[in-house]
Design an enzyme around this catalytic site. Structure first.
Site, PDB file in Angstrom:
ATOM      1  N   GLU A 418      49.014  44.597  30.236  1.00 15.03           N
ATOM      2  CA  GLU A 418      48.610  45.700  31.122  1.00 15.03           C
ATOM      3  C   GLU A 418      49.693  46.035  32.114  1.00 15.03           C
ATOM      4  OE1 GLU A 418      46.764  47.461  34.825  1.00 15.03           O
ATOM      5  OE2 GLU A 418      48.016  45.692  34.532  1.00 15.03           O
ATOM      6  N   ASP A 447      40.019  44.869  37.396  1.00  6.44           N
ATOM      7  CA  ASP A 447      41.420  44.468  37.410  1.00  6.44           C
ATOM      8  C   ASP A 447      41.602  43.440  38.525  1.00  6.44           C
ATOM      9  OD1 ASP A 447      44.215  44.326  37.637  1.00  6.44           O
ATOM     10  OD2 ASP A 447      44.474  46.362  36.917  1.00  6.44           O
ATOM     11  N   HIS A 531      51.937  41.723  43.575  1.00  4.12           N
ATOM     12  CA  HIS A 531      52.988  41.578  42.559  1.00  4.12           C
ATOM     13  C   HIS A 531      54.148  40.697  43.013  1.00  4.12           C
ATOM     14  CE1 HIS A 531      51.986  45.296  39.833  1.00  4.12           C
ATOM     15  NE2 HIS A 531      50.990  44.425  39.926  1.00  4.12           N
TER      16      HIS A 531
END
Length: 786
Positions: A418, A447, A531
């Site tokens: 993804e 998610d 991230h």
């Protein structure tokens, strides 16, 4: 011979009569008691557990220790796309342990992995003044950040390159930012641009810079975009406090997501091992880019202080939260050297797919989460969702042990790839497009399940009402119900879907009603280290969800929403809400058209007075003076032979007839939807009404009506698919919802029309109005009650 024919005829007649009597008697015996159709069907299907009982059982299962254990597993090792087969197998083993039939489905996708990179600030005669570390600080308090196999900082699908150039600060790198620089004479051509994250999808920053001639891109997260929890406001940085760690780096993909997601070498078809492949560079960059921490960026940005325009000239929107940088745009006098080396290859990724067959196999509800991450951790993105998915699978397994079988089939998906470009879900969706188009009722995506305490959601309007009903029944960890906190925090607002997660192929390409939801942080919450290496189990344990109760709350929300959709005989979609939402979206379009028309007021006057058009006596809702009204060409006899009529591009009032037709169609859809909802309520009432055996024909009629309703519900979203797709990005088929072309994440409504208006293309605007009108007519015809 005649007697033989009569004998055959009588034999057949008696057989048919006997069969009919047997069928009627059998039906009467089944429905002999005075009972409801719901109870009759439950008895025939051997399904005795009521939905309230299922709900109570579901709520008793989620366990904070279990979900914490699942999170710890997923965040304990590298799991970049194409490197996490062991996690795919572990997920499959868990599904199987819980009684769910499971398979691992591979696809062969084009991926890049980091090999080397550097960033240097150069001085006089290109001497090296400063070398950025391009690494995040290892923290003893956070074992994930010290992992020997931690992933270097890089961008997915970034181009290889070694460029040296002057640089320019471009704010968020939006089109409006580039336009403002150009207006003020600041060119990015031949230069490296520096942008801060936050205004749009990162791949579109690179696309915009590339199209304007830049040679490279650097991106950093500015603490000014972290809300109130910053070191400037006296909060300590992670791990000592909730503020962003200065060395935190946001990795991510730079594929041009709004053009097309999925494997860039197989746009529109599945990446099987021997699939045909095309040149990927229509949807991935040709200039290099790097993500950088603000700590590493400060020495480079400081060189721009006092050089060129600054926020006093361009607007306070250009100012961030760094004390060391005055946010002047440059260009710099010094140069920087950006070096990026990536290894590209086609390699397998692995989706883990579980299935629980329902009584009605032809209707399927899909739930999904991706498990790949840019870093060793990923405790928020995506593995808070992965942990919740495993715990929900465990809960469904416990329900199965009681003898429960869902009414509709359920598919559980753990996607790979993804993060690069929604690879696993997109390739699976393209691979099974025909099956999903015929069977899939809804897709429920989670998610980032938890990165803070505030509930948020984006959905097809068909699912708005049922989501709100569900969260009104799920307790919030802080007391009360989830809906109460959501309403107080955001007025229970549900956003439209754009892109950026695995719902994209289902909603935007296949027309399957979809939803995406989770708990996130606000301006006063601990900064989510998105991230970066610090999106870790340690961060989640200390700041994200220390009690792990938000994780178990998500199990309940996701599970209850799944049960509501899978167990109700009449699926719980709200077509009236959808129709009203379309009308609301279209009001914005009409307002935009009026604004554009006003820009062209003088042109209209010149043209009508010049004799080319006749607008006299045309009344509109805005009055005779409105530019959005019907006008007509005068005949050729009126204007004379050989006279060229003006270009439609300048006549914004030309679209008035199409605009009115579309408005009328939307009004018709609202009326049809309201009647349909009344009919649906009546059928549900009949479904729950007791009837004696001699009125069983009413139950048969109701059963047939239910099948018809569900068929209409399934087809409704599909009516807004346009086979040719959006202009210049034909993978996106939905004419109501798509990512904005220059936003990527954020959703645009009526995107084809909106983009035609932005381009001031009257011909294309009229074309899209007519396409929308036709789709709305088809949707209204589908749900018309006769």
């Amino acid at each position: 011979m005649a007697r033989k024919r009569w004998g055959t005829f009588l034999t057949r007649l008696l057989a048919y009569v006997g069969f009919g009597v047997f069928f009627i008697l059998g039906w009467k015996l089944v429905f002999l008691p005075r009972t409801t159709l719901r109870r009759d069907l439950a008895r025939l299907r051997h399904k005795q557990t009521s939905l309230p009982d299922l709900e109570r059982h579901l709520f008793s299962i989620p366990d904070t220790d279990s979900v914490r254990q699942w999170s710890n597993y997923y965040t304990s090792g590298v799991h970049l796309a194409g490197t996490n087969l062991s996690q795919a197998q572990w997920t499959a083993e868990k599904f199987t342990e819980y009684g769910i039939k499971t398979e691992i489905v591979p696809y062969y996708t084009y991926l890049n992995y980091p090999k080397d990179h550097s960033l240097k600030l150069l001085g006089v005669n290109e001497t090296i003044k400063y070398v950025a570390s391009l690494e995040e600080d290892p923290l003893p308090e956070d074992p994930t950040s010290m992992n020997a196999d931690r992933v270097p900082t890089f961008h997915g699908y970034s181009a290889n390159g070694n460029v040296t150039a002057q640089y320019v600060y471009v704010n968020y790198g939006r089109q409006a930012d580039f336009d403002l620089l150009e207006k003020n004479g600041v060119s990015v051509t031949g230069r490296i641009v520096i942008a801060r994250y936050g205004g749009l999808f990162r791949g579109l920053i690179v696309k915009g810079a590339q199209e304007r001639g830049a040679t490279g891109v650097l991106m950093y997260t500015d603490p000014g975009d972290d809300g109130n929890v910053t070191t400037t406001n006296k909060f300590k940085a992670y791990p000592d406090g909730p503020a962003r760690n200065p060395s935190s780096v946001q990795r991510g993909s730079v594929e041009f997501l709004s053009v097309a997601p999925g494997d860039p070498t197989t746009p529109g078809w599945a990446s099987k091992e021997f699939a045909e492949r095309v040149d990927p560079y229509n949807t991935i960059p040709s200039i290099p880019s790097l993500p950088v921490s603000y700590k590493d960026m400060i020495p480079i940005l400081r060189e721009l202080n006092g050089m060129g325009f600054n926020p006093n000239d361009l607007g306070e929107d250009w100012r961030g939260g760094l004390r060391e940088f005055d946010y002047s745009v440059g260009p710099s006098t010094n140069s920087i050297n950006l070096f990026n080396l990536q290894e590209y290859k086609t390699t397998p990724i692995w989706n883990t797919i579980g299935r629980i067959d329902g009584v009605i196999k032809d209707e399927v509800i899909i739930i999904g989460n991706h498990r790949d991450a840019w870093i060793v951790g990923g405790a928020g993105d995506p593995n808070s969702g992965s942990a919740v998915l495993i715990e929900l699978a465990r809960a469904l397994g416990e329900l199965k042990k009681t003898g429960w079988k869902p009414l509709r089939s359920i598919i559980l998906a753990s996607w790979d790839g993804e993060e690069y470009a929604l690879l696993g879900s997109t390739e699976w969706g393209e691979d099974l497009a025909k099956y999903l188009g015929a069977k899939a009722m809804a897709y429920l995506n989670v998610d980032v399940a938890v990165s803070g305490p505030n509930f948020n959601a984006a959905a097809s309007p068909l699912l708005n009402t049922i989501l709100k009903d569900v969260v009104k029944r799920v307790p919030h960890p802080s007391g009360g119900y989830v809906y109460d906190h959501w309403f107080a925090q955001a007025n229970a607002h549900i956003s439209t879907l754009g892109s950026g997660s695995d719902y994209t192929v289902f909603m935007d390409h296949l027309g399957i009603p979809s939803i995406d939801f989770g708990f996130g942080g606000g301006a006063n919450d601990a900064v989510y280290q998105y991230h970066s290496n610090y999106d870790s189990f340690a961060w989640m344990d200390k700041f994200g969800d220390p009690t792990w109760e938000f994780h178990t709350t998500m199990v309940k929300i996701w599970g209850l929403l799944l049960l509501q959709l899978s167990e109700q005989e009449v699926i719980q979609f709200d077509i009236g809400e959808y129709a009203r939402s379309l009308s609301t979206y279209f009001e914005r379009i009409k307002s935009k058209i009026n604004d554009i028309a006003e820009e062209n007021a003088e042109l209209k006057a010149d043209w009508t007075e010049g004799g080319f058009y006749d607008c006299s006596g045309v009344a509109t809702s805005q009055g005779h003076d409105s530019l959005v009204q019907e006008c007509r060409y005068r005949t050729s006899a009126d204007v004379g032979d050989g006279v060229d009529l003006p270009d439609f591009e300048l006549g914004w009032w030309y679209i008035a007839s199409s605009l009115r037709n579309c408005t009328d169609a939307l009004d018709m859809l609202v009326q049809a939807a309201n009647k349909f909802d009344v009919k649906s309520s009546q059928v549900e009432k009949e479904y729950l009404t007791d009837y004696p055996w001699f009125k069983s024909y009413k139950k048969m009629r109701t059963y047939v009506q239910i099948q018809g309703l569900n068929s209409q519900y399934m087809k409704f979203e599909r009516k807004f698919l346009y086979e040719k797709g959006l202009d210049e990005r034909d993978w996106y088929k939905h004419i109501v919802f798509a990512p904005g072309y220059w936003t990527g994440y954020a959703g645009a409504t009526f995107p084809g029309l909106d983009e035609a208006l932005d381009a001031r293309n009257i011909t294309n605007a009229k074309r899209w109005l007519d396409i929308i009108t036709e789709a709305v007519h088809q949707a209204a015809a589908l749900v018309e009650v006769y």
